[in-house]
Design an enzyme around this catalytic site. Structure first.
Site, PDB file in Angstrom:
ATOM      1  N   ASP A 222     -42.330 -13.010  26.020  1.00 57.53           N
ATOM      2  CA  ASP A 222     -41.020 -13.484  25.559  1.00 57.53           C
ATOM      3  C   ASP A 222     -40.884 -15.000  25.765  1.00 57.53           C
ATOM      4  O   ASP A 222     -39.956 -15.619  25.257  1.00 57.53           O
ATOM      5  CB  ASP A 222     -39.906 -12.783  26.360  1.00 57.53           C
TER       6      ASP A 222
ATOM      7  N   GLN B 284     -36.416  -5.752  28.772  1.00 59.69           N
ATOM      8  CA  GLN B 284     -35.317  -5.914  27.814  1.00 59.69           C
ATOM      9  C   GLN B 284     -34.052  -6.359  28.543  1.00 59.69           C
ATOM     10  O   GLN B 284     -33.621  -5.722  29.505  1.00 59.69           O
ATOM     11  CB  GLN B 284     -35.090  -4.580  27.077  1.00 59.69           C
TER      12      GLN B 284
ATOM     13  N   LYS C 128     -39.422  -2.661  18.607  1.00 62.49           N
ATOM     14  CA  LYS C 128     -40.597  -3.397  19.110  1.00 62.49           C
ATOM     15  C   LYS C 128     -41.796  -2.459  19.203  1.00 62.49           C
ATOM     16  O   LYS C 128     -42.917  -2.827  18.848  1.00 62.49           O
ATOM     17  CB  LYS C 128     -40.278  -4.024  20.475  1.00 62.49           C
TER      18      LYS C 128
END
Ligand code: NDP
Length: 280
Positions: free
Chosen positions: A117, A94, A50
């Site tokens: 997200d 994460q 990422k």
């Protein structure tokens, strides 16, 4: 029939080239903050990737590494600091997080407008209400690949296998909002093969290697394979038996190189969208 391959790598490269150009023209670089708790090897790989892609697109990027024994309160403090930091546009923690931290508490701490997200209660709730703000990256990317197939979901029968909050559930909502007639199947669905056989659009988000067979597929259907599974031999395979299904389907996403690269492209797009909507 041999299915058209929906090449997520190629589509994501195109999207990222356009994003890079857009970011280069922005007065202020959108910034993505990624928080990693612990040193899970798979998570480390995802987080590194990422960061690399954010850098390529020209985004600002911060990585915050926290020890595996970080308490929930300490993680929430870090998230609160990022939430209050005006230079940060997107916050991503994460997952999975260690057992002492509740995933729901983390998600509730990320403000909807920085939730790149698209997984917080607020953003999923907005999607349910048909007024999405930031949409979960994997289903959003899968919708782009469906668009790439040239098949308009409107009026089609769609079957989504899987009902997680990360993939199956938001995917079903997006398809329904694109005017498909949607069935959500899961581990308690009887006669799954018969259910799937009705579908013009099949999305497999199960987490079982090569689970969906050719005999389940209506000839010409579009098949989106979200699964990422590693075989005992170390090979990456999806949730669809790609070789045999390709003989029946009209279009199919490969694994790797299908939904995976689209997910990361959508994260970058969401970061840019978050920056633009915070400071139009
Ligand atoms: P989850 O484990 O959270 O959900 C799996 C779903 O599949 C559940 O709803 C479960 O049903 C259903 N299921 C399990 N077994 C069966 C069965 N025998 N028949 C029918 N349905 C079944 O997984 P995720 O949604 O998080 O992920 C799904 C897959 O997608 C995984 O392979 C994951 O690695 C991959 N993935 C890929 C991403 C990408 O970027 N390409 C991103 C995220 C995930 P029930 O609810 O009844 O238990």
């Amino acid at each position: 029939m041999t299915a058209t391959i929906l090449d997520g790598t190629a589509v994501s490269k195109r999207l990222m080239a356009a994003l890079t150009e857009r970011v280069a023209g922005m007065a202020r670089k959108p910034t993505l903050a990624v928080v990693l708790v612990g040193q899970d090897p798979a998570s480390q790989v995802y987080v590194k990737r990422k960061g690399k892609v954010a850098h390529e697109v020209g985004l600002g990027h911060r990585q915050i590494d926290l020890p595996i024994d970080t308490s929930e309160a300490d993680l929430l403090k870090v998230v609160a600091e990022l939430a209050a930091d005006d230079d940060v546009d997107g916050i991503l923690v994460q997952f999975p997080v260690p057992a002492q931290i509740r995933q729901s508490a983390v998600l509730d701490a990320i403000p909807a407008e920085k939730d790149v997200d698209g997984l917080t209660t607020a953003n999923l709730g907005r999607l349910v209400q048909g007024r999405p703000l930031l949409v979960a990256c994997t289903p959003k990317g899968a919708m782009r690949l469906i668009a790439e197939s040239g098949v308009d979901p409107a009026g089609k029968r769609a079957v989504v296998i899987g009902r997680s909050n990360i993939v199956g559930r938001p995917m079903a909502l997006l398809l329904e909002q694109a005017n498909a007639t949607v069935t959500v199947a899961h581990s308690r669905t009887p006669n799954l093969a018969d259910v799937v056989r009705e579908a013009d659009l099949v999305v497999a988000a199960v987490g079982r290697p090569e689970f969906v067979k050719a005999s389940w597929i209506k000839p010409g259907a579009v098949v989106i394979d979200v699964g990422i599974n590693r075989t005992p031999e170390g090979k990456l395979v999806g949730d669809v038996a790609t070789a045999e299904v390709s003989e029946v389907a009209g279009a199919i996403t490969p694994v790797p190189g299908g939904v995976g690269p689209m997910t990361i492209a959508m994260l970058m797009e969401n970061t840019v969208e978050a920056a633009v909507s915070r400071r139009p």
